[in-house]
Design an enzyme around this catalytic site. Structure first.
Site, PDB file in Angstrom:
ATOM      1  N   GLY A  15       0.844  -1.095  -0.072  1.00 14.81           N
ATOM      2  CA  GLY A  15      -0.053  -0.007  -0.045  1.00 14.81           C
ATOM      3  C   GLY A  15       1.001   1.196   0.034  1.00 14.81           C
ATOM      4  O   GLY A  15       1.991   1.319   0.992  1.00 14.81           O
ATOM      5  N   THR A  16       0.554   2.126  -1.000  1.00 13.27           N
ATOM      6  CA  THR A  16       1.748   2.983  -1.176  1.00 13.27           C
ATOM      7  C   THR A  16       1.151   4.377  -1.805  1.00 13.27           C
ATOM      8  O   THR A  16       0.204   4.308  -2.242  1.00 13.27           O
ATOM      9  CB  THR A  16       2.548   2.379  -2.569  1.00 13.27           C
ATOM     10  N   THR A  17       2.029   5.404  -1.623  1.00 10.19           N
ATOM     11  CA  THR A  17       1.695   6.593  -2.510  1.00 10.19           C
ATOM     12  C   THR A  17       2.920   6.787  -3.213  1.00 10.19           C
ATOM     13  O   THR A  17       4.156   6.941  -2.798  1.00 10.19           O
ATOM     14  CB  THR A  17       1.257   7.572  -1.639  1.00 10.19           C
TER      15      THR A  17
END
Lengths: 233, 249
Positions: A15-17
């Site tokens: 889960g990343t930005t």
């Protein structure tokens, strides 16, 4: 043993930005640092940006092993082409290779940004989402946290920003996403590529702009022995 | 004049005592005896020009193509055995197409010419294959600008400002050396190329056609036949120049 929670068997989530944008003279790319299994953050300062060549980077989101394999393969083929042609690879070439691997291996869950600088096009940002699309953009964002910042990126991005403005745009975008997305957070890595070369910037967790009225980070590291005067040894 | 192999020339896997591979040399002879082909790299592009002997009145004008498109930005002109040249051109097309498919950009000229060179060289290595009896002049306009290359039957690929192959190559190269190519546009170079081909053509009365192509700014960096009006004008100027020099004699 409690088997109702399946955290132990779950894979780590990237889960990343991710964000990247072109500015007047180069390109800025950035990512958060969080890797988690459920509620447990396995790594709060991971590096989600993989180098593909001296001035070309891959921002990774989706399945961690899939993106690592794609990154290794693209780096290999780029190095091979550099040896054959005697020239530095272009960002377009790197992006095309990443796309080809995604498209021809549909089982892969690799959502990537291929970003960098070359002497023909200057700074370039390519979005390479799952499935094998490739799109050249002025800016892009990806990962689970990106959903919260499309509006911000749309309204705040401007053509021909300075390097400082572009880096701040990226940091602000990441900060906003990290505030709202549980799977994004920790620290921020920013890389700026231009004609002079590649510049790395690390933004400590406590230096990331506070987007919401959270309890602010304490300034500086805690004193030796701990805040409650814990005795060591 | 030519080295007679006598026993060392039967196979491309045999060296002669003085270190030659005669089969490759003989393949080069094929090219040396063919009609003249020249290439000029000027300030804004590359021009390729072929002299084509018209072997029969029954042939439709423009048949026996010697210049082939490899990709939008690359073309080749063939000297020597035409079918051999066609094989090499097809391979170049394959390389360009697969490069584009994998790397997403048009193949750079220097990468293509090395790949073609490797391919041609292959045919000098094995007993079961004969070397190609063709030299190809490769004109490319890629992200690094225009470039002219030549790949000969041995597989050597070299980059040129200007070059000529075939029967009239010595005379043509002498003429090319007089030109200031770096200051010339392709439009001007087309006229010069046509003049040279007319000048070095063997005056045995045989009818000949010209096939001229360019890749330059004016053609939108795409390899194309030169416009018919430019070619006609160049031929006119070439014939006039020849008459002038005839009158001087």
């Amino acid at each position: 043993m409690d088997r109702s929670s399946s955290h132990a068997e779950a894979a780590p989530s990237t889960g990343t930005t991710l964000v990247a944008c072109v500015y007047n003279g180069g390109v800025v790319l950035g990512a958060d640092g969080r890797v988690s299994i459920g509620n447990y953050i396995t790594n709060r300062a991971s590096n989600k940006i993989a180098p593909l060549a001296d001035s070309i980077f891959l921002c990774r989101s989706g399945s961690a092993p899939d993106t690592q394999i794609v990154s290794d393969n693209v780096r290999h083929y780029l190095a091979q082409m550099t040896a054959e042609s005697g020239e530095e690879p272009t960002v377009q070439m790197a992006a095309k290779l990443a796309q080809m691997i995604s498209y021809n291996n549909k089982h892969l869950m690799a959502a990537m940004l291929v970003v960098g600088w070359d002497k023909h096009e200057g700074g370039s940002v390519y979005g390479a989402p799952i499935g094998g699309t490739l799109s050249k953009e002025k800016w892009s964002t990806d990962g689970s946290g990106s959903t919260y910042i499309w509006g911000f990126c749309d309204s705040e991005f401007r053509d021909n920003m300075t390097r400082e403005e572009a880096e701040q745009w990226a940091i602000n975008a990441l900060a906003l996403a990290m505030a709202r997305d549980a799977s994004s957070g920790g620290s921020v890595r920013i890389i700026t590529c231009n004609a002079e070369g590649v510049h790395h910037r690390y933004v400590w967790g406590h230096e990331v702009p506070q987007a919401l009225d959270d309890l602010p980070y304490p300034s500086g590291p805690p004193p030796l022995g701990g805040p409650a005067g814990m005795v060591l040894g | 004049m030519s080295g007679i192999g006598t026993g060392y020339d039967l196979s491309s896997t045999t060296y002669s005592p003085d270190g030659k591979v005669f089969q490759t040399e003989y393949a080069q002879k094929s090219v040396d005896n063919s009609s003249t082909v020249l290439g000029l790299k000027c300030k804004d592009g590359v021009v390729l020009a072929c002299e084509k002997l018209v072997l029969s009145k029954l042939l439709v004008e423009g048949s026996n193509r010697r210049i082939h498109n490899i990709d939008r930005h690359v073309g080749v002109a063939v000297a020597g055995l035409a079918p051999d040249g066609r094989m090499i051109a097809n391979r170049a097309w394959d390389e360009a197409a697969s490069y584009k498919r994998v790397y997403g950009e048009p193949i750079p000229g220097h990468v293509l010419c090395e790949r073609v060179g490797s391919y041609v060289h292959l045919f000098n290595l094995y007993w079961s294959l004969r070397p190609y009896g063709a030299t190809i002049l490769l004109a490319a306009y890629d992200k690094n600008g225009p470039a002219l290359y030549a790949v000969d039957p041995s597989g050597t690929s070299l980059r040129y400002f200007g070059t000529a192959v075939g029967k009239g190559r010595q005379a043509a190269k002498n003429e090319i050396e007089k030109l200031k190519l770096a200051e010339m546009t392709c439009r001007e170079a087309v006229v010069e190329a046509v003049k040279i081909l007319h000048k070095v053509h063997d005056e045995d009365g045989k009818k000949f056609e010209l096939e001229v192509s360019w890749v330059c700014e004016e053609s939108g960096k795409e390899h194309q036949r030169v416009p018919a009006d430019l070619l006609a004008d160049a031929e006119r100027q070439a014939k006039a120049a020849l008459e002038d020099s005839d009158m001087d004699d």
